[in-house]
Design a protein around this motif. Structure first.
Motif, PDB file in Angstrom:
ATOM      1  N   ASP A 217      92.992  45.910  76.013  1.00  0.00           N
ATOM      2  CA  ASP A 217      93.420  45.271  76.968  1.00  0.00           C
ATOM      3  C   ASP A 217      95.045  45.460  77.093  1.00  0.00           C
ATOM      4  N   MET A 218      95.530  46.074  78.118  1.00  0.00           N
ATOM      5  CA  MET A 218      96.965  46.211  78.215  1.00  0.00           C
ATOM      6  C   MET A 218      97.940  44.818  78.657  1.00  0.00           C
ATOM      7  N   ASP A 361      92.194  47.075  86.605  1.00  0.00           N
ATOM      8  CA  ASP A 361      91.682  45.652  86.521  1.00  0.00           C
ATOM      9  C   ASP A 361      90.266  45.866  86.360  1.00  0.00           C
ATOM     10  N   ARG A 362      89.491  45.043  85.222  1.00  0.00           N
ATOM     11  CA  ARG A 362      87.926  45.180  84.902  1.00  0.00           C
ATOM     12  C   ARG A 362      87.708  43.665  84.393  1.00  0.00           C
ATOM     13  N   PRO A 363      86.519  43.167  84.807  1.00  0.00           N
ATOM     14  CA  PRO A 363      85.927  42.069  84.261  1.00  0.00           C
ATOM     15  C   PRO A 363      85.698  42.242  82.775  1.00  0.00           C
ATOM     16  N   ARG A 373      90.959  41.486  83.596  1.00  0.00           N
ATOM     17  CA  ARG A 373      92.314  42.004  82.649  1.00  0.00           C
ATOM     18  C   ARG A 373      92.434  43.512  82.884  1.00  0.00           C
ATOM     19  N   PRO A 374      93.717  43.889  82.625  1.00  0.00           N
ATOM     20  CA  PRO A 374      94.195  45.273  82.628  1.00  0.00           C
ATOM     21  C   PRO A 374      93.714  46.069  81.608  1.00  0.00           C
ATOM     22  N   MET A 375      92.602  46.903  82.056  1.00  0.00           N
ATOM     23  CA  MET A 375      92.084  47.469  80.683  1.00  0.00           C
ATOM     24  C   MET A 375      92.303  49.081  80.710  1.00  0.00           C
ATOM     25  N   MET A 376      92.446  49.620  79.785  1.00  0.00           N
ATOM     26  CA  MET A 376      92.493  51.195  79.567  1.00  0.00           C
ATOM     27  C   MET A 376      91.333  51.596  78.383  1.00  0.00           C
TER      28      MET A 376
END
Length: 413
Positions: A217-218, A361-363, A373-376
């Motif tokens: 979570d970035m 962005d992913r749930p 949330r901005p995810m990597m």
């Protein structure tokens, strides 16, 4: 007096190179230390300068030739025009005249062309072929020198109705073919590309490669950058990027899991009490990995400046062998090219590499609720001969936790 230009010392353990480009022509005047030949080694491109001021009377090599350290590249007549006789004088004069005519043709498209601009043979041919004005093109080579790719990109931009000055260099020339015609082009691999191929294949053949994944979570890092980016830039004169955070997070992980920062040498394991991070950087001739020395002792600003400097010099082709020597761990950021997930290959003799990917962005579920949330995705490829699965997963988890809570990097947690 005739002086020979020879292949300079190329660095430790490097004994030969390939001729990448002839930067001058027979009959051209050169100054002391002015580059006349571009050489491609296993890792970097270097230039052979003239040891004297004079006129080039002969080239002993051609583009694509393989030469050893000390081999003669060219002959220069010191002081002025070469004192050649008979047929040699005639050939030299003829080559000089051809050079003048080609330069005149290259500058013909516009009266405002820079007559002092030095164009390599390959660039001159591209200028003549595409009919563009070299003085209007911004060069991306060393010291602003035009490259063949610059000319091709400018011609494409002109054809599409854009401006030459804003054109980005193309990756490769793609000649248009008549409808229905199928074409092939064979291009010899550069020495650097051959070395990359051998090293990566060697890593697969010799190491027991395995990759473990996690997602990050970035939000916290993005918030920190947003809050402090202006102050950071004002104080340190450098942009605050993501790589600084991941480099410091990696230092935490490698300190706690030293096997990830080690490598196998013969029947021994070499551990390091320092972290030299190799940063994968895209260069015109391929991927290079300059090293951030003693990353564990450097702050965010110094790391970001090192990375920015590496990126700039990679594009200019001015990275040295010393810049890429060593390294105990690698970070590769495929996210800048849009990669969602990958399994990076280790950089021998290192035993692990961290792969970063794009942020989207992913749930996700947080405290029982679905939120965006901005995810990597992050990946750690490792040599299973040395690093156990538990150690690899632990190291990647430490990196994840440090990025999601950057305070951990301040209190060494």
């Amino acid at each position: 007096m005739a002086t020979e230009v020879k292949v300079p010392t190329l660095g430790e353990s490097v004994t030969e190179a390939s001729i990448g480009e002839l930067l001058k022509n027979v009959g051209d005047a050169v100054a002391v230390d002015e580059p006349i030949v571009s050489l491609e080694t296993d890792k970097v491109a270097v230039e052979a300068p003239s040891p004297v001021a004079g006129v080039i009377t002969e080239f002993k090599v051609e583009v694509g030739d393989t030469v050893e350290v000390g081999a003669v590249l060219a002959v220069i007549e010191e002081g002025g025009a070469p004192a050649a006789k008979g047929e040699e004088a005639g050939r030299a004069a003829e080559q000089r005249e051809e050079g003048k005519e080609e330069r005149a043709e290259a500058s013909a498209p516009a009266a405002s062309s820079d007559a002092s601009q030095t164009l390599s043979p390959a660039v001159r041919r591209a200028v003549l072929e595409h009919g563009v004005d070299p003085s209007t093109i911004k060069g991306t080579g060393k010291d602003g020198r035009l490259t063949k790719e610059d000319v091709i990109a400018a011609a494409k931009a002109k054809k599409d109705g854009g401006t030459i000055a804003d054109a980005a260099p193309a990756q490769a020339a793609t000649p248009s073919a008549p409808a229905g015609e199928r074409r092939e082009e064979r291009v010899k691999m550069t020495r650097m590309r051959q070395t990359i191929a051998k090293r990566l294949k060697g890593a697969q053949d010799n190491a027991a490669l395995l990759t473990t994944f996690n997602d990050v979570d970035m939000s916290a890092v993005i918030e920190a950058r947003t809050r402090y980016k202006d102050l950071f830039a004002k104080k340190h004169d450098i942009r605050l990027g993501f790589m600084g955070f991941f480099a410091k997070a990696a230092c935490l992980a490698l300190k706690d899991v030293p096997a990830v920062n080690a490598y196998i040498e013969g029947d021994e394991i070499v551990y390091h009490d320092y972290v030299d991070i190799s940063v994968a950087v895209s260069a015109p001739n391929g991927l290079v990995v300059p090293v951030i020395r003693d990353a564990q002792d450097k702050g965010f600003a110094r790391i970001e400046k090192d990375i920015a400097d590496f990126g700039k010099r990679a594009k200019e082709g001015t990275l040295t062998m010393e810049d890429m020597k060593g390294g105990t761990f690698t970070i590769s950021n495929g996210g800048v090219f849009g990669s969602l997930m990958s399994t990076p290959i280790i950089n021998p003799p290192q035993s692990a590499v961290l792969g970063l990917h794009r942020i989207e962005d992913r749930p996700v579920v947080v405290d029982g609720e679905i939120v965006i949330r901005p995810m990597m995705y992050i990946a750690l490829s490792y040599d299973h001969r040395l690093i156990d699965g538990r150690e690899a997963v632990t190291a990647l988890k430490i990196i994840k936790e440090a990025i999601e809570d950057p305070t951990r990097m301040l209190i060494d947690l």
